[in-house]
Design an enzyme around this catalytic site. Sequence first.
Site, mmCIF file in Angstrom:
data_model
loop_
_atom_site.group_PDB
_atom_site.id
_atom_site.type_symbol
_atom_site.label_atom_id
_atom_site.label_comp_id
_atom_site.label_asym_id
_atom_site.label_seq_id
_atom_site.Cartn_x
_atom_site.Cartn_y
_atom_site.Cartn_z
ATOM 1 N NE ARG A 239 -4.252 -1.462 0.138
ATOM 2 C CZ ARG A 239 -4.393 -2.476 -0.736
ATOM 3 N NH1 ARG A 239 -3.464 -2.692 -1.655
ATOM 4 N NH2 ARG A 239 -5.458 -3.247 -0.700
ATOM 5 C CD GLU A 268 -3.498 3.342 -5.038
ATOM 6 O OE1 GLU A 268 -2.278 3.195 -4.927
ATOM 7 O OE2 GLU A 268 -4.261 2.411 -5.285
ATOM 8 C CG HIS A 286 -3.440 -0.580 -6.787
ATOM 9 N ND1 HIS A 286 -3.891 0.042 -5.647
ATOM 10 C CD2 HIS A 286 -3.415 -1.914 -6.492
ATOM 11 C CE1 HIS A 286 -4.137 -0.863 -4.712
ATOM 12 N NE2 HIS A 286 -3.849 -2.058 -5.201
HETATM 13 P P1 NAP Z 1 -0.538 -11.333 4.694
HETATM 14 O O1 NAP Z 1 -0.478 -12.777 4.330
HETATM 15 O O2 NAP Z 1 -1.413 -10.919 5.834
HETATM 16 O O3 NAP Z 1 0.963 -10.836 4.937
HETATM 17 C C1 NAP Z 1 1.291 -9.651 5.573
HETATM 18 C C2 NAP Z 1 2.635 -9.834 6.237
HETATM 19 O O4 NAP Z 1 3.036 -8.585 6.792
HETATM 20 C C3 NAP Z 1 2.637 -10.841 7.395
HETATM 21 O O5 NAP Z 1 3.791 -11.645 7.291
HETATM 22 C C4 NAP Z 1 2.730 -9.966 8.635
HETATM 23 O O6 NAP Z 1 3.410 -10.589 9.710
HETATM 24 C C5 NAP Z 1 3.552 -8.821 8.097
HETATM 25 N N1 NAP Z 1 3.459 -7.599 8.870
HETATM 26 C C6 NAP Z 1 2.383 -7.041 9.474
HETATM 27 N N2 NAP Z 1 2.737 -5.901 10.077
HETATM 28 C C7 NAP Z 1 4.061 -5.753 9.855
HETATM 29 C C8 NAP Z 1 5.011 -4.783 10.261
HETATM 30 N N3 NAP Z 1 4.664 -3.714 10.977
HETATM 31 N N4 NAP Z 1 6.294 -4.939 9.866
HETATM 32 C C9 NAP Z 1 6.675 -6.014 9.118
HETATM 33 N N5 NAP Z 1 5.805 -6.957 8.726
HETATM 34 C C10 NAP Z 1 4.528 -6.832 9.099
HETATM 35 O O7 NAP Z 1 -1.039 -10.476 3.457
HETATM 36 P P2 NAP Z 1 -0.803 -10.755 1.893
HETATM 37 O O8 NAP Z 1 -1.917 -11.546 1.342
HETATM 38 O O9 NAP Z 1 0.595 -11.229 1.712
HETATM 39 O O10 NAP Z 1 -0.946 -9.263 1.347
HETATM 40 C C11 NAP Z 1 -0.027 -8.264 1.759
HETATM 41 C C12 NAP Z 1 -0.499 -6.897 1.337
HETATM 42 O O11 NAP Z 1 -0.327 -6.750 -0.065
HETATM 43 C C13 NAP Z 1 -2.008 -6.635 1.532
HETATM 44 O O12 NAP Z 1 -2.251 -6.141 2.847
HETATM 45 C C14 NAP Z 1 -2.348 -5.634 0.476
HETATM 46 O O13 NAP Z 1 -2.341 -4.345 1.020
HETATM 47 C C15 NAP Z 1 -1.220 -5.758 -0.536
HETATM 48 N N6 NAP Z 1 -1.695 -6.181 -1.863
HETATM 49 C C16 NAP Z 1 -1.503 -5.343 -2.924
HETATM 50 C C17 NAP Z 1 -1.903 -5.732 -4.188
HETATM 51 C C18 NAP Z 1 -1.664 -4.845 -5.381
HETATM 52 O O14 NAP Z 1 -2.482 -4.853 -6.287
HETATM 53 N N7 NAP Z 1 -0.570 -4.108 -5.438
HETATM 54 C C19 NAP Z 1 -2.515 -6.980 -4.380
HETATM 55 C C20 NAP Z 1 -2.687 -7.802 -3.291
HETATM 56 C C21 NAP Z 1 -2.277 -7.392 -2.018
HETATM 57 P P3 NAP Z 1 2.769 -11.892 10.455
HETATM 58 O O15 NAP Z 1 2.749 -12.985 9.421
HETATM 59 O O16 NAP Z 1 3.708 -12.168 11.536
HETATM 60 O O17 NAP Z 1 1.387 -11.475 10.882
#
Ligand code: NAP
Length: 320
Positions: A239, A268, A286
Amino acid sequence: MQNKSGKAVVARVLLPAGLELLEQRFEVSQGGLDVTREQLEEMVPGAIALVPDPSVPVDGELLDLCGEQLEVVSNFAVGYDHVDLEACSDRGIVVTNTPGVLTEATAELALMLTLSAGRLAGDAERDLRSGLWTGWNPGAYLGLELRGATVGVVGLGRIGLRYAEMVSALGAEVLYTASSRKVEAEKQFGFGWTDLEDLLRRSQVVSIHAPGGEGTRGMIGRRELELIGPEGVLINTSRGTLVDSDAVAEALEEGRLAAAGLDVYDGEPAVPESLLSAPRCVLLPHIGSASHISRDGMARLAAENAIAVVDGLEPASRVV
Ligand code: NAP
């Protein structure tokens, strides 16, 4: 399948893979891509299910306008930083999201940005198109190779882990930080756990995969960019709120950052002018999850989650 009853509001648009399912169960209205907040406020009263995407803030005021019959906010995305979870919980409204189905597409896009930013593909292509390419030049557009490079993954969740596997397969050493340690990934792939500051200091590529929201706002600012340093490449597909865009643009202009690849921006679809004119960055609108498979999967899951909640079943992916 129960009889079609109740109103579902898709704040903007849902692809046919999900829309057709939703229409079998609800009376559905869609706001369209250009829906304004005022138009949305007029549409939502009486909704039993609300389907927003990440560009639609869902706050207490909007929930109250929906009315007490609202049962579910079925988010058409995995990230839910635009949804006021507390306001939903306080009103007994279930919130769901679409994890997993977009992991591959988003990790691949992060890899693409890593390679294209790291190899200065944006500048090289712009130069070619504008007639500035004067021929093969051994000293021009020199960039990074992943074999032997250290790649720092911030957030080793679903997408971060898949991205880490990909860069690891290309020969990079992976460091990571996350809210909790991932011992399995350390054992299976040899990834190294460390804190954010150490990761920034040691990595040639830093790729952000932690969620948005107030807890991570401004995670990468001027000080953190100094730690990444002039040889470093910053990638952000999570994000825009996590990264200070002006600080990135300044660091690129002044040669304090080698390159950047960004898919998301704070505020955005506005993109800061400083970034648009900065060198050595690849900027995408995005499109992390924009593959046919992922977007259909997201639409289907968003519809299934909404239907499950209204039918009194546990949805596949509940946030609260
Ligand atoms: P996820 O499985 O929940 O992974 C998030 C990771 O971030 C987890 O490992 C979490 O740790 C870690 N985290 C949380 N707070 C943190 C901090 N302060 N410092 C360091 N690490 C931290 O989510 P995901 O499915 O991988 O998706 C991740 C993000 O990608 C989404 O939240 C979304 O905003 C973004 N996204 C963007 C697009 C795009 O179109 N560009 C598409 C899809 C997703 P723990 O495992 O220990 O909880």
